[in-house]
Write an enzyme that holds these catalytic residues in place. Structure first.
Site, PDB file in Angstrom:
ATOM      1  N   GLY A   1       0.763  -1.250   0.000  1.00 57.35           N
ATOM      2  CA  GLY A   1       0.000   0.000   0.000  1.00 57.35           C
ATOM      3  C   GLY A   1       0.787   1.289   0.000  1.00 57.35           C
ATOM      4  O   GLY A   1       0.198   2.357  -0.220  1.00 57.35           O
TER       5      GLY A   1
ATOM      6  N   PRO B   1       4.763  -5.164  -0.416  1.00 58.77           N
ATOM      7  CA  PRO B   1       4.766  -4.009  -1.327  1.00 58.77           C
ATOM      8  C   PRO B   1       4.718  -4.431  -2.789  1.00 58.77           C
ATOM      9  O   PRO B   1       5.355  -5.408  -3.179  1.00 58.77           O
ATOM     10  CB  PRO B   1       6.113  -3.343  -1.023  1.00 58.77           C
ATOM     11  CG  PRO B   1       6.995  -4.458  -0.575  1.00 58.77           C
ATOM     12  CD  PRO B   1       6.099  -5.431   0.151  1.00 58.77           C
TER      13      PRO B   1
ATOM     14  N   ARG C   1       3.363  -1.760  -5.770  1.00 59.55           N
ATOM     15  CA  ARG C   1       3.563  -0.522  -6.520  1.00 59.55           C
ATOM     16  C   ARG C   1       4.896   0.157  -6.197  1.00 59.55           C
ATOM     17  O   ARG C   1       5.601   0.622  -7.095  1.00 59.55           O
ATOM     18  CB  ARG C   1       2.418   0.449  -6.179  1.00 59.55           C
ATOM     19  CG  ARG C   1       2.400   1.704  -7.023  1.00 59.55           C
ATOM     20  CD  ARG C   1       1.404   2.725  -6.447  1.00 59.55           C
ATOM     21  NE  ARG C   1       0.125   2.170  -6.114  1.00 59.55           N
ATOM     22  CZ  ARG C   1      -0.946   2.148  -6.910  1.00 59.55           C
ATOM     23  NH1 ARG C   1      -0.872   2.687  -8.114  1.00 59.55           N
ATOM     24  NH2 ARG C   1      -2.079   1.616  -6.512  1.00 59.55           N
TER      25      ARG C   1
ATOM     26  N   CYS D   1     -12.292   2.128 -29.173  1.00 59.46           N
ATOM     27  CA  CYS D   1     -13.560   2.818 -29.420  1.00 59.46           C
ATOM     28  C   CYS D   1     -14.339   3.034 -28.137  1.00 59.46           C
ATOM     29  O   CYS D   1     -15.394   2.417 -27.909  1.00 59.46           O
ATOM     30  CB  CYS D   1     -14.372   2.025 -30.429  1.00 59.46           C
ATOM     31  SG  CYS D   1     -13.466   1.867 -31.956  1.00 59.46           S
TER      32      CYS D   1
HETATM   33  N1  LLP Z   1      -1.317  -7.107  -0.633  1.00 60.58           N
HETATM   34  C1  LLP Z   1      -2.610  -7.253  -0.978  1.00 60.58           C
HETATM   35  C2  LLP Z   1      -3.436  -8.214  -0.247  1.00 60.58           C
HETATM   36  C3  LLP Z   1      -3.145  -6.481  -2.026  1.00 60.58           C
HETATM   37  O1  LLP Z   1      -4.427  -6.625  -2.367  1.00 60.58           O
HETATM   38  C4  LLP Z   1      -2.321  -5.555  -2.723  1.00 60.58           C
HETATM   39  C5  LLP Z   1      -2.850  -4.739  -3.814  1.00 60.58           C
HETATM   40  C6  LLP Z   1      -0.971  -5.462  -2.333  1.00 60.58           C
HETATM   41  C7  LLP Z   1      -0.506  -6.241  -1.280  1.00 60.58           C
HETATM   42  C8  LLP Z   1      -0.012  -4.525  -2.998  1.00 60.58           C
HETATM   43  O2  LLP Z   1      -0.374  -3.190  -2.786  1.00 60.58           O
HETATM   44  P1  LLP Z   1       0.597  -2.016  -3.310  1.00 60.58           P
HETATM   45  O3  LLP Z   1       1.866  -2.071  -2.490  1.00 60.58           O
HETATM   46  O4  LLP Z   1       0.867  -2.269  -4.748  1.00 60.58           O
HETATM   47  O5  LLP Z   1      -0.185  -0.786  -3.095  1.00 60.58           O
HETATM   48  N2  LLP Z   1      -4.773  -1.624  -9.825  1.00 60.58           N
HETATM   49  C9  LLP Z   1      -4.680  -0.594  -8.811  1.00 60.58           C
HETATM   50  C10 LLP Z   1      -4.070  -1.097  -7.535  1.00 60.58           C
HETATM   51  C11 LLP Z   1      -4.782  -2.295  -6.946  1.00 60.58           C
HETATM   52  C12 LLP Z   1      -4.109  -2.839  -5.720  1.00 60.58           C
HETATM   53  C13 LLP Z   1      -4.674  -4.152  -5.335  1.00 60.58           C
HETATM   54  N3  LLP Z   1      -4.070  -4.794  -4.200  1.00 60.58           N
HETATM   55  C14 LLP Z   1      -3.924   0.599  -9.391  1.00 60.58           C
HETATM   56  O6  LLP Z   1      -3.518   0.549 -10.547  1.00 60.58           O
HETATM   57  O7  LLP Z   1      -3.793   1.632  -8.734  1.00 60.58           O
END
Ligand code: LLP
Length: 416
Positions: free
Chosen positions: A241, A276, A278, A344
């Site tokens: 997150g 992590p 993103r 489209c």
């Molecule tokens: N752990 C779990 C259980 C998750 O559902 C997620 C992301 C992560 C870790 C990784 O989170 P991050 O560190 O990447 O924030 N498609 C969306 C983001 C969806 C995230 C879904 N879950 C976007 O493009 O912003």
């Protein structure tokens, strides 16, 4: 964290590490995703170095699941957070260690649970009581113990886009904090369940660290209560997150964030797991696209490019702002363009109101596209998926070739 620094302009031409982006595009065509190996390594190392020997940094595979990316991370000691057996097989194909895998997701099928048990994953992050019962059944049928954490929904507002917020009571994820003790009590009585930890993931692209700490502070009394019931946990998993800089955001410093968590969990003697996604790969990737046409309707200027929402869904789905620049910057009169794709749909845009000096045939770079870019791509409008390229110093490698028409219809058949 600023892995953006691996994409730089030299004499007004964009480079990925030491490779000219134009050279890559001329070699592999467009649209093309280009990743920087150094940027991925730097971002992961920031987590890994701040964590302790007892901790596990489980990269969230969904952010970018190319096996070359997973392989780079696995060599650095990464574990992996998966949400499907497909992601598990990718980790294995990339040389990742199943014993460092945590399995999240609200709808794990029996076959997926079985495969995860067979390869010996680190832990299931259990998202409902019904899932716990199913894991017990599958583990019993195999005569093994299933390692589990319960994913707690702490009812904390992550203050991010509603589609990527997961820690509120109204979201489908986890077990509400008020019910979690009962579920642990049931787990304690299940013969093939081995309780390992507690888990929570409140959302994505979180810039203010306060909700993370609020969620952790809600979990601490739960852990104490569990101790009182004779349940000793070995880890706490706080999910992923951590946000990144797309525009002018100032994301949390990873080392400081981990330091703060460690101070709070120290008295419990728990290992830390983070997931992590993103923050490891977003700023390690760009999407390169060519301007096909410029179009002017008297009021608006459109740059029609060869990448579309099927290649990069984030702007269409979340109205995400992603930085877009010309790959070769030139002097001239800038105009205000909407950057739109060939699909489209009116929602098919990559950016709106971008001031650019461009003409047909120019290349554009969409920055911060390494996370949730290729992984969310589709074949909508029968568009073959883009290729993916990894740059390493002055070398580049095509780590996934562009799809062909034959790929598009490979699994289709005519009626007899
Ligand atoms: N752990 C779990 C259980 C998750 O559902 C997620 C992301 C992560 C870790 C990784 O989170 P991050 O560190 O990447 O924030 N498609 C969306 C983001 C969806 C995230 C879904 N879950 C976007 O493009 O912003």
């Amino acid at each position: 964290m600023n892995s953006l620094s691996f994409f730089n302009y030299k004499n007004n031409a964009l480079f990925a590490e030491d490779v000219s982006v134009k050279t890559v595009a001329e070699s592999v065509g467009t649209p093309a995703y280009i990743y920087s190996k150094c940027a991925i390594e730097e971002a992961f190392t920031a987590y890994f170095d701040a964590a302790g020997d007892n901790d596990l940094i489980c990269y969230a595979v969904k952010a970018n699941s190319n096996i070359a990316v997973l392989n780079i991370l696995s060599k650095l000691g990464a574990g992996f957070d998966i949400v499907s057996v497909g992601e598990l097989e990718r980790v294995i194909a990339a040389g990742g260690d199943p014993a460092k895998v945590v399995f999240s997701g609200v709808a794990k099928k029996s076959s997926e649970i079985a495969r995860a048990l067979d390869v010996g994953i680190h832990c299931f992050n259990v998202e409902s009581e019904a899932e716990l019962e199913r894991i017990q059944q599958v583990a019993q049928s195999k005569g093994v113990q299933a390692p589990v954490s319960i994913r707690v929904n702490p009812d904390v507002d992550a203050k991010t886009h509603p589609y990527i917020s997961t820690g509120l009571k109204e979201n489908k994820f986890g077990i509400h904090i008020s019910q979690v003790i009962d579920v642990y009590a049931k787990a304690q009585d299940m013969p093939n369940i081995s309780i390992k930890g507690i888990d929570c993931h409140i959302g994505s692209q979180i810039i203010d660290p306060k909700p993370f700490i609020d969620a952790l502070k809600r979990l601490l009394p739960v852990i104490e209560q569990l101790n009182g019931m004779g349940i000793e946990l070995s880890h706490i998993d706080l999910g992923g997150g951590v946000g990144v800089q797309y525009d002018d955001e100032t994301p949390p410093d990873v080392a400081a964030y981990i330091g703060k968590i460690k101070t709070l969990i120290e008295p419990q003697g728990l290992g830390l797991i983070l997931e992590p996604g993103r923050s490891i790969v977003a700023n390690a990737g760009i999407l390169v696209t060519e301007v096909e046409y410029l179009k002017d309707n008297g009021e608006k200027h459109f740059a029609i490019v060869d990448a579309a929402m099927n290649d990069l869904l984030r702007p269409a789905l979340y109205q995400s702002w992603m930085r877009i620049e010309a790959v070769e910057q030139k002097a001239g009169e800038a105009k205000d363009y909407d950057i739109v794709g060939p699909v489209c749909e009116t929602g098919d845009f990559l950016g709106k109101h971008r001031s650019l000096v461009i003409e047909s045939g120019d290349l554009l770079s969409v920055f911060s596209a390494g996370a949730y870019g290729f992984g969310m791509a589709s074949n909508y409008n029968s568009r073959p998926k883009a290729c993916e390229v990894m740059v390493d110093g002055d070398q580049f490698y095509e780590i996934r070739r562009r799809e062909t028409f034959a790929d598009l219809i490979e699994h289709e058949t005519l009626l007899p």
